[in-house]
Design an enzyme around this catalytic site. Structure first.
Site: not given
Lengths: 343, 343, 343, 343
Positions: C145-147
């Site tokens: 995921g990006c986070y």
């Protein structure tokens, strides 16, 4: 007891702006708030910035709900104002923020909107010659479109003073995204609009075009031709309209600015900027102001007038309240400010 | 006759915001406007959004110019309020938007500002327990910093109610660029800030850190430790502060929200959002509001409270006027709104 | 002949970013492009920035269409990767940009996504200890995921070096709106997000939380606890993650930076900034870079590490290609850049 | 061994963009980087997005430092290219991103820049009829201004095909703030530009005006008159130019689009969008593309052509490299992309 006002379409951007102004207006008492698919929910779900009205529940937009108010502000999608307006009493002031009653020519309406024309109401731009008096005695007001507000205020003094040729006006305007309303369209997503300016409605296809032509033709006393190109800018609010027209022989920048000075000297909401300063939309954020500056490009043979407004305030909700003030016999400036929120 | 107010630093962002509010305030008459290097120019060159005051000429910031006013608002660079404040009469209300008189400990001031401490004035945050009464009788007010306003309002109810541990507060806040003032620094250029979020003042080095610690320690009744990281967001105005602290055993989200409900039930300018709605800075644009929401993360053992303010309004100019209203015996809400400009 | 790649979900933001990178990648030949409701339309309607692929027609996302490729990149809504992945041959490299195969614990998946767990694939973050070798031999990759990409890269060196306590990590991150995909939700409209920072998914409810905990627990060798608060910032791209953890006794900023220097000295895509410079997301726009800076706040007893990435590049499409390069035996850096587009 | 390139003005926006492109260009080896007041500092202080060049130290901009390169790119303030260019050998390719050598008429230069004219170099817009051949054999290139690039590409096909009247062109263009360079001026601060569009250089006073007139007059074969108004939009990069001219009798939208189709069919970097799609600057971010769309407004008697470019890429650094590729005998497209970074 204040004047009792209802707002139809209170969960949209136009209705929300009317409410923002009414909430700080000493002359009004806020009555029914209505919505379409949002009926039954609290206002704070949709307009969390309107703190004092947050727990108001949105009703459905029906004649019964809107009945019993002194003023009804309509912030409905184009084409929906007509049916509801017909149900409202003749002594009720109806202020339509939509397009339904702006155009004088049914053919224009049908060409641009593709539906039957609802009619024509007095036009809510008090700054136009003679219009203030019309508005003082009406119970029906068609609030101008946001682009036509900016463009008309930018150009009419030049035409009223006979300084410009009517036959080849060119306008390019940048608008913030709130002008498109709260519509769930991909090109209005933040990811798409931030960091980008785009064109749309090019080639005279934007629905506000006939309204501008109508206004300027009336002032010029002859039909004008006008090329209008709107663009979408990465900001929520604001319109900057760059308006050019061919100058008549001998017109100087001094003469031009003089015409604007005269036209706007007594206007509370329109200001000619001092020489050398050009409008920025931020100067008008949240204010009912229109700010203009004018110059002549002698090589090009054109005058250039730039106007800035907040499309939701002077261009919609503020303009609506300004005209309503007149129609209700209140001071025109009541509840309205020329002070923007900046930076 | 209104109360006569002077604004020193009128060409800056803090001074401009004080003026924006005073211009719509029924209790004040606007007197002298002063500036540093901009002295001698008209206000509209620097603050073109303040239409009604545009042709006012900025004077130099001297004791003579500021003399003869009932209130003097100072919007000066840190360290410059002290010298000018000393020249103002004891019966004049002086409201300092700068940092000079915020800190109680001279050592903190010297550590973070590197100059001699000017002193400590009553702190202009009426929402703090007991503070409203202090402000009613003072002639000197230190307006809180913008970050400390948001963070203190976000966290003090939890500490006042004994729901959080004082020893490990963590705060990360995003601010609009106006918080840095109108300073000509490369990293504040539009080209640099648009489309970008950045960190600065990391590791407890930001000057607002000791002020937060001071406020929360006072409420907690014991020294708190606090990690603060500010970030710069691509917007002009607004602070969103995410504030977390360790929960004490048995504290539930319900209990937590209850504490905030109680703390803010009677507060005109602070609102606990309805469950499920979290603050956005746009809800407060141009308003003197602080909006908070609170939750407990049980897995992490922390409460999380998020607060949104407009850094220039509740965080500076609005907070200044709110406290001044109290000190002058005016209604606390006079001239201030909780209605934001949105979208 | 290049390696033949298909992209499922090519009209979305994740799929578009994979395509943007593949279009400039010398090792791939772009095969089928598929979509859901956009099937049958040309790519340029949805991704007008991808000029060279504009007239490609989007097919439906079916096993037949995706068959016959060496690599299939999946940019599908969460929960949709599983069914399609099962139909793809074992020798086909499948790179899932969605969440379906990221979590090791079925219970975590079910708690956060509310559907049956599809399984667990090798995690596409080559910078994690030992992970590069895992990726070299796999045919299935779960892109982080990006986070979690930003937060894991920000914190794992501190945990790997034993410098931080695992029990009270606090992370607050700001993301651009593209992280939410091209979803037509009111709060993602440009009018709503411009000029505003807001919080969401507060209190440990964001779906990326268990993924961060999983990554950092693995590195720390014991379960970590972590409070995560995401915020939405007015920009299209970029994540700035502010990550704090309690320091172990005696750890200095020098020791901390040394750990990062060592961890990232040989990493092509992660950079420790020079002392005194803090990350801004604009430094990474369109680049496969992660930039970090670390400091210790001794008063607070916490280390603070800030990381910036482009959520769509290193956080999605670039990370996907980086891992695919490894799995396909290509140079890891092929077709990827560390040079951002700025200002 | 690559071609050795120096960049003068490497800490500015134009120089930075040249470097961003050179860093990914297989044909160049990057030699000396120079600066004015930033000489002596590392590049990463000013251009942290250029990771691979970060530790390069900026030298002073002297003949000695620039000596010994095959190409010298000049990204200097207007008026400073002349003196340094004179010291460079005749066999060195000098590519001036500044304005010094763009204008053919000394009188135009003196009127708009107020200093002596340095001379006229071959104009770096390969898309102009015949210009590609000129560029293949020159050692001196004047890179076009950003606005003239957009406007010339938008309009020249209409004039080349004889479809438009030359006597009353009207152009309004919106530019991102990077067009103003990294200049520390109050109106370029993020706080001022975000959320605001403003006009400047109105009335034919912008310095790029004579350059547009020069280009279009050459193509039209007779002097054109042109009204140009630039506006500043809240974005870092991008120009959207709305260009209108009077149509000649009988010209239809089909005929108009046909002319553009023909003009740009073989052009690698200019694209006519499919009917119904209008340019947005985000389509070109970081790309060397110019995208145009054309329509006729029959009522107004005008054609409207809208062009979008990235002012720093096709409008400066990308255009510079495109022309340099030609002059050096490299493939014109080498190191350049038409793929933008979006959303």
């Amino acid at each position: 007891m204040g004047i009792r006002a209802a707002v139809a379409g209170a969960s949209g951007y136009a209705g929300g702006e009317v409410l923002r102004i009414l909430a700080g207006h000493p002359g009004f008492e806020i009555g029914a708030l209505t919505a379409g698919s949002n009926a039954g929910t609290e206002l704070r779900v949709h307009q969390p910035h309107l703190r004092s009205l947050g727990t108001r529940v949105l009703a459905e937009t029906t004649p019964e709900v809107l009945d019993g108010h002194d003023v009804v502000f309509l912030g409905l999608p184009h084409g929906q104002s007509g049916p509801i307006a017909e149900t409202l009493g003749k002594d009720v002031l109806v202020v339509d923020c939509g397009a339904d009653y702006r155009l004088a020519e049914a053919a224009d309406w049908e060409h641009f909107y593709g539906s039957p024309h609802a009619g024509t109401w007095p036009y809510g731009l008090p700054e136009l010659p003679g219009q203030r008096d019309v508005l003082r005695t009406t119970r029906r007001i068609a609030v101008p479109g946001c682009y036509p507000t900016a463009v008309t205020l930018a150009l009419f003094p030049a035409f009223a003073a006979g300084l410009a040729e009517p036959d080849d006006i060119v306008v390019v305007a940048a608008s913030g995204t709130s002008g498109a309303g709260r519509s769930l369209k991909p090109h209005l997503l933040g990811s798409e609009v931030m960091g980008s300016v785009s064109a749309y409605g090019v080639g005279g296809t934007h629905r506000h075009t006939p309204e501008m032509i109508q206004n300027l033709s009336a002032v010029a006393g002859e039909p004008v031709t006008l090329s209008f190109t709107p663009t979408l800018a990465p900001m929520s609010r604001g319109i900057l309209a760059t308006c050019t027209a061919k100058i008549r022989p001998g017109v100087t920048t001094e003469r031009l600015r003089e015409a604007y000075q005269e036209a706007y000297a007594a206007e509370p909401f329109v200001g000619l900027l001092p020489e050398g300063q050009w409008p920025a939309t931020s100067m008008t954020l949240g204010a009912n102001s229109a700010l203009v500056q004018a110059a002549i490009d002698e090589r090009a043979g054109r005058l250039v007038v730039v106007a800035a407004i907040d499309n939701l305030t002077k261009g919609t909700g503020g303009g609506a309240v300004q005209s309503a003030n007149l129609a209700l016999g209140l001071p025109e400036e009541l509840g309205l400010t020329t002070i923007g929120v900046s930076p």
